[in-house]
Scaffold this motif. Structure first.
Motif, PDB file in Angstrom:
ATOM      1  N   LYS A  83     144.201  24.014 -22.462  1.00 48.46           N
ATOM      2  CA  LYS A  83     142.991  24.644 -22.326  1.00 48.46           C
ATOM      3  C   LYS A  83     142.834  26.170 -22.970  1.00 48.46           C
ATOM      4  CE  LYS A  83     141.817  21.776 -18.303  1.00 48.46           C
ATOM      5  NZ  LYS A  83     141.495  21.521 -17.001  1.00 48.46           N
ATOM      6  N   VAL A  84     143.838  26.957 -22.169  1.00 52.92           N
ATOM      7  CA  VAL A  84     143.833  28.545 -22.745  1.00 52.92           C
ATOM      8  C   VAL A  84     144.010  28.598 -24.105  1.00 52.92           C
ATOM      9  CG1 VAL A  84     144.864  30.679 -22.266  1.00 52.92           C
ATOM     10  CG2 VAL A  84     144.443  29.181 -20.338  1.00 52.92           C
ATOM     11  N   GLY A  85     144.865  27.699 -24.635  1.00 49.26           N
ATOM     12  CA  GLY A  85     145.281  27.861 -26.129  1.00 49.26           C
ATOM     13  C   GLY A  85     143.948  27.399 -27.100  1.00 49.26           C
ATOM     14  N   PHE A  86     143.303  26.585 -26.533  1.00 49.07           N
ATOM     15  CA  PHE A  86     142.113  26.390 -27.224  1.00 49.07           C
ATOM     16  C   PHE A  86     140.796  27.070 -26.954  1.00 49.07           C
ATOM     17  CE2 PHE A  86     143.772  21.919 -28.051  1.00 49.07           C
ATOM     18  CZ  PHE A  86     143.543  21.754 -29.248  1.00 49.07           C
ATOM     19  N   ASP A  87     140.816  27.735 -25.729  1.00 49.02           N
ATOM     20  CA  ASP A  87     139.848  28.571 -25.593  1.00 49.02           C
ATOM     21  C   ASP A  87     140.245  29.998 -26.571  1.00 49.02           C
ATOM     22  OD1 ASP A  87     138.524  27.283 -23.592  1.00 49.02           O
ATOM     23  OD2 ASP A  87     139.517  28.404 -22.099  1.00 49.02           O
TER      24      ASP A  87
ATOM     25  N   LEU B 275     150.886  27.456 -31.611  1.00 50.14           N
ATOM     26  CA  LEU B 275     150.997  28.663 -30.484  1.00 50.14           C
ATOM     27  C   LEU B 275     151.368  27.730 -29.297  1.00 50.14           C
ATOM     28  CD1 LEU B 275     148.511  28.500 -28.501  1.00 50.14           C
ATOM     29  CD2 LEU B 275     147.246  29.413 -30.639  1.00 50.14           C
ATOM     30  N   ARG B 276     151.846  28.492 -28.052  1.00 56.06           N
ATOM     31  CA  ARG B 276     152.264  27.879 -26.837  1.00 56.06           C
ATOM     32  C   ARG B 276     151.881  28.981 -25.736  1.00 56.06           C
ATOM     33  NH1 ARG B 276     156.797  26.715 -22.941  1.00 56.06           N
ATOM     34  NH2 ARG B 276     155.615  26.005 -21.237  1.00 56.06           N
ATOM     35  N   ILE B 277     150.925  28.776 -24.750  1.00 54.94           N
ATOM     36  CA  ILE B 277     150.643  29.615 -23.757  1.00 54.94           C
ATOM     37  C   ILE B 277     151.708  29.235 -22.698  1.00 54.94           C
ATOM     38  CG2 ILE B 277     148.877  30.343 -22.271  1.00 54.94           C
ATOM     39  CD1 ILE B 277     148.328  30.784 -25.235  1.00 54.94           C
ATOM     40  N   SER B 278     152.420  30.050 -22.168  1.00 58.71           N
ATOM     41  CA  SER B 278     153.659  29.953 -21.550  1.00 58.71           C
ATOM     42  C   SER B 278     152.921  30.524 -19.972  1.00 58.71           C
ATOM     43  CB  SER B 278     154.829  30.592 -21.505  1.00 58.71           C
ATOM     44  OG  SER B 278     155.232  30.022 -22.533  1.00 58.71           O
ATOM     45  N   LEU B 279     152.569  29.250 -19.150  1.00 59.99           N
ATOM     46  CA  LEU B 279     152.133  29.827 -17.801  1.00 59.99           C
ATOM     47  C   LEU B 279     152.838  29.109 -16.495  1.00 59.99           C
ATOM     48  CD1 LEU B 279     148.171  29.384 -18.351  1.00 59.99           C
ATOM     49  CD2 LEU B 279     149.501  31.311 -18.761  1.00 59.99           C
ATOM     50  N   ALA B 280     152.917  29.892 -15.636  1.00 55.47           N
ATOM     51  CA  ALA B 280     153.590  29.154 -14.422  1.00 55.47           C
ATOM     52  C   ALA B 280     152.540  28.485 -13.580  1.00 55.47           C
ATOM     53  CB  ALA B 280     153.873  30.217 -13.316  1.00 55.47           C
TER      54      ALA B 280
ATOM     55  N   SER C 176     148.056  24.624 -34.515  1.00 53.70           N
ATOM     56  CA  SER C 176     148.310  23.743 -33.620  1.00 53.70           C
ATOM     57  C   SER C 176     148.371  24.210 -32.252  1.00 53.70           C
ATOM     58  CB  SER C 176     149.334  22.923 -33.979  1.00 53.70           C
ATOM     59  OG  SER C 176     150.462  23.471 -34.584  1.00 53.70           O
ATOM     60  N   VAL C 177     148.228  23.631 -31.325  1.00 54.07           N
ATOM     61  CA  VAL C 177     148.449  24.049 -29.821  1.00 54.07           C
ATOM     62  C   VAL C 177     149.612  23.222 -29.178  1.00 54.07           C
ATOM     63  CG1 VAL C 177     147.375  24.139 -27.514  1.00 54.07           C
ATOM     64  CG2 VAL C 177     145.838  24.656 -29.729  1.00 54.07           C
ATOM     65  N   GLN C 178     150.593  23.958 -28.682  1.00 52.24           N
ATOM     66  CA  GLN C 178     151.603  23.206 -28.190  1.00 52.24           C
ATOM     67  C   GLN C 178     151.766  23.366 -26.483  1.00 52.24           C
ATOM     68  OE1 GLN C 178     155.455  23.498 -30.001  1.00 52.24           O
ATOM     69  NE2 GLN C 178     154.501  24.188 -31.759  1.00 52.24           N
ATOM     70  N   SER C 179     152.327  22.385 -26.029  1.00 51.99           N
ATOM     71  CA  SER C 179     152.740  22.679 -24.528  1.00 51.99           C
ATOM     72  C   SER C 179     154.239  22.175 -24.229  1.00 51.99           C
ATOM     73  CB  SER C 179     151.583  22.175 -23.480  1.00 51.99           C
ATOM     74  OG  SER C 179     151.859  22.502 -22.187  1.00 51.99           O
ATOM     75  N   MET C 180     154.573  22.359 -22.930  1.00 59.16           N
ATOM     76  CA  MET C 180     155.954  21.843 -22.519  1.00 59.16           C
ATOM     77  C   MET C 180     155.745  21.003 -21.157  1.00 59.16           C
ATOM     78  SD  MET C 180     159.417  24.069 -22.454  1.00 59.16           S
ATOM     79  CE  MET C 180     161.004  23.236 -22.302  1.00 59.16           C
ATOM     80  N   THR C 181     156.330  20.058 -21.110  1.00 57.27           N
ATOM     81  CA  THR C 181     156.558  19.117 -19.985  1.00 57.27           C
ATOM     82  C   THR C 181     157.461  20.041 -19.033  1.00 57.27           C
ATOM     83  OG1 THR C 181     158.642  18.196 -20.690  1.00 57.27           O
ATOM     84  CG2 THR C 181     156.447  17.088 -21.072  1.00 57.27           C
ATOM     85  N   ASN C 182     156.987  19.819 -17.715  1.00 57.12           N
ATOM     86  CA  ASN C 182     157.716  20.535 -16.672  1.00 57.12           C
ATOM     87  C   ASN C 182     158.487  19.404 -15.677  1.00 57.12           C
ATOM     88  OD1 ASN C 182     155.690  19.980 -15.068  1.00 57.12           O
ATOM     89  ND2 ASN C 182     154.899  22.066 -14.800  1.00 57.12           N
ATOM     90  N   THR C 183     158.377  18.299 -15.727  1.00 65.52           N
ATOM     91  CA  THR C 183     158.887  17.122 -15.298  1.00 65.52           C
ATOM     92  C   THR C 183     160.302  17.065 -15.647  1.00 65.52           C
ATOM     93  OG1 THR C 183     158.642  15.687 -17.155  1.00 65.52           O
ATOM     94  CG2 THR C 183     156.822  15.742 -15.280  1.00 65.52           C
ATOM     95  N   PRO C 184     161.330  16.510 -14.728  1.00 66.73           N
ATOM     96  CA  PRO C 184     162.549  16.273 -15.032  1.00 66.73           C
ATOM     97  C   PRO C 184     162.695  15.217 -16.163  1.00 66.73           C
ATOM     98  CG  PRO C 184     162.531  16.440 -12.524  1.00 66.73           C
ATOM     99  CD  PRO C 184     161.095  16.305 -13.303  1.00 66.73           C
ATOM    100  N   THR C 185     163.318  15.408 -17.320  1.00 64.10           N
ATOM    101  CA  THR C 185     163.265  14.394 -18.277  1.00 64.10           C
ATOM    102  C   THR C 185     163.952  13.239 -18.037  1.00 64.10           C
ATOM    103  OG1 THR C 185     163.565  16.439 -19.907  1.00 64.10           O
ATOM    104  CG2 THR C 185     163.924  14.430 -20.785  1.00 64.10           C
TER     105      THR C 185
ATOM    106  N   ARG D 199     137.400  22.906 -30.020  1.00 60.99           N
ATOM    107  CA  ARG D 199     137.646  21.690 -29.343  1.00 60.99           C
ATOM    108  C   ARG D 199     136.854  21.594 -28.003  1.00 60.99           C
ATOM    109  NH1 ARG D 199     140.532  18.458 -25.979  1.00 60.99           N
ATOM    110  NH2 ARG D 199     141.246  16.391 -26.724  1.00 60.99           N
ATOM    111  N   GLY D 200     135.742  20.776 -27.926  1.00 59.07           N
ATOM    112  CA  GLY D 200     135.217  20.643 -26.473  1.00 59.07           C
ATOM    113  C   GLY D 200     134.177  21.706 -26.317  1.00 59.07           C
ATOM    114  N   ILE D 201     133.637  21.791 -25.144  1.00 64.47           N
ATOM    115  CA  ILE D 201     132.525  22.756 -24.826  1.00 64.47           C
ATOM    116  C   ILE D 201     132.862  24.282 -24.846  1.00 64.47           C
ATOM    117  CG2 ILE D 201     130.729  23.055 -22.905  1.00 64.47           C
ATOM    118  CD1 ILE D 201     130.773  20.026 -22.485  1.00 64.47           C
ATOM    119  N   ASN D 202     132.238  24.845 -25.292  1.00 64.19           N
ATOM    120  CA  ASN D 202     132.035  26.397 -25.138  1.00 64.19           C
ATOM    121  C   ASN D 202     131.061  26.743 -24.149  1.00 64.19           C
ATOM    122  OD1 ASN D 202     132.749  29.298 -25.386  1.00 64.19           O
ATOM    123  ND2 ASN D 202     131.169  29.162 -27.010  1.00 64.19           N
ATOM    124  N   PHE D 203     131.126  27.062 -22.940  1.00 62.24           N
ATOM    125  CA  PHE D 203     130.058  27.572 -22.093  1.00 62.24           C
ATOM    126  C   PHE D 203     130.027  29.072 -22.136  1.00 62.24           C
ATOM    127  CE2 PHE D 203     131.665  23.697 -20.150  1.00 62.24           C
ATOM    128  CZ  PHE D 203     130.377  23.212 -19.369  1.00 62.24           C
ATOM    129  N   ILE D 204     128.486  29.308 -22.318  1.00 62.96           N
ATOM    130  CA  ILE D 204     128.000  30.561 -22.417  1.00 62.96           C
ATOM    131  C   ILE D 204     127.160  30.779 -21.117  1.00 62.96           C
ATOM    132  CG2 ILE D 204     126.423  32.288 -23.834  1.00 62.96           C
ATOM    133  CD1 ILE D 204     127.017  30.323 -26.052  1.00 62.96           C
TER     134      ILE D 204
END
Length: 366
Positions: free
Chosen positions: A249-253, A236-241, A29-38, A263-268
């Motif tokens: 997107k990076v996680g799925f890539d 997994l979670r990709i932690s990016l600023a 599974s691919v996770q992320s995290m909100t960066n808005t004030p809860t 998931r989605g298009i793989n561009f060659i």
């Protein structure tokens, strides 16, 4: 979720974060995290829904105060993605969000406080059938381990994890996953390797504070990709600023590149050279933006000349191979009679890709 290959996987037990299975050879599974004030309820709901639309299976949300916990109660009612509450220091917040239906608690037992408080959190998680993530970070190791190791080594991360796991073992609670994150690639890889042989629970992969969009994606791909190739990792979670949607997107890539999950298009696409016969770079960039909403797995090849084009085209769902004025079109490896004018091809190519995606989607639902 769709696994497209079966790399050897470390054997682990299965837990559930909401309706998402983690471990036991389930899709990663691919996770992320909100960066808005809860406490900004509307903004947090909007971001969670955007992350879910981008493909996030699980979303983490920070709950630093009791006011944030009350906001979480309202947020939870209006989203469908499983939510993980990120809790530090005040164990009472964990108890509160558990009552409000959180799907998983993320804690660092070392900063929750004494064993009595940890026991309270564990008993609450057991009562509500909620898993816990033990999150160990190189930046928040216990003081005695900092003195013992003088720096945040892999051994220090693992010792911290095992110390906290022992608390849970003493409480007869095994419904947890573990992360041992560092901002240093080699430290993180070594820590996960060491821990993977010592516990049966799922492992949550990631680098902490990986960096900006470009550097963070590169570092995460190296660290997480290396571990996945060894069969280590269950989520997994990709932690990016940057915008957290980019993390998804990076996680799925990464998963797509390893043929683990698509998931989605793989561009060659070729990097271009003086042989190119149309503007590959602008066409690929334009198509990526236009087709972000497509989730059907597809390989789309855009090659600027006839050197490698036909070979790549035979392996792609749809391919465009550059010629001087009009380019050759392939579908499922077969060259079509139709040709596309290089000056006006972008709209027609988008339409054909969308039609193919719809066809594949309908076929898979039959």
């Amino acid at each position: 979720m769709n696994n497209v290959a079966s790399l050897p996987r470390r054997k682990s037990m299965r837990i559930y974060v909401g309706n998402v299975p983690v471990g036991d050879n389930m899709p990663i599974s691919v996770q992320s995290m909100t960066n808005t004030p809860t406490t900004n309820i509307e903004a947090s709901i909007a971001q969670i829904k955007s992350l879910e639309k981008a493909g996030a299976d699980i979303v983490r949300i920070s709950i630093p105060t009791m006011d944030a916990a009350e906001s979480f109660r309202l947020i939870k009612k209006q989203v469908t993605a499983p939510l993980v509450a990120d809790i530090h220091f005040d164990y009472r917040i964990a108890l509160k969000v558990a009552q409000y239906g959180v799907d998983c608690l993320r804690i660092n037992p070392g900063n929750i406080g004494n064993k009595h408080r940890i026991r309270k959190v564990v008993e609450c998680a057991r009562y509500y059938n909620i898993p816990i993530r033990i999150g160990i970070n190189s930046g928040s190791l216990e003081q005695d381990l900092q003195k013992k190791y003088s720096s945040s080594t892999a051994q220090a991360l693992v010792e911290s994890a095992l110390r906290n796991i022992n608390y849970f073992d003493d409480l007869n609670f095994d419904m947890f996953k573990v992360s041992v994150k560092s901002s240093d690639i080699l430290t993180a890889i070594e820590a996960y390797r060491l821990l993977s042989t010592q516990i049966k629970q799922p492992l949550h992969l990631g680098l902490t504070e990986a960096g900006g969009a470009r550097a963070g994606a590169v570092k995460s791909a190296i660290a997480i990709g290396s571990l996945l190739l060894e069969g280590i990792g269950d989520t997994l979670r990709i932690s990016l600023a940057t915008n957290p949607i980019e993390e998804v997107k990076v996680g799925f890539d990464i998963l797509k590149s390893l043929h683990i999950r698509s998931r989605g298009i793989n561009f060659i696409a070729c990097p271009t050279c003086s042989r190119q016969e149309f503007d590959v770079i602008s066409i690929v960039n334009d198509l990526e933006k236009r087709l972000e909403d497509i989730i059907t797995p597809m390989d789309i090849a855009i090659i600027g000349c006839m050197v490698n084009g036909p070979g790549e085209a035979k392996q792609a769902t749809i391919a465009l191979v550059g010629n001087r004025k009009s380019s050759s079109l392939y579908e499922d490896g077969i060259q079509l009679d139709e040709r596309m004018n290089n000056q006006t091809l972008i709209d027609k190519l988008e339409a054909r890709i969308r039609a193919k995606a719809l066809n594949l989607k309908n076929r898979n639902h039959i």
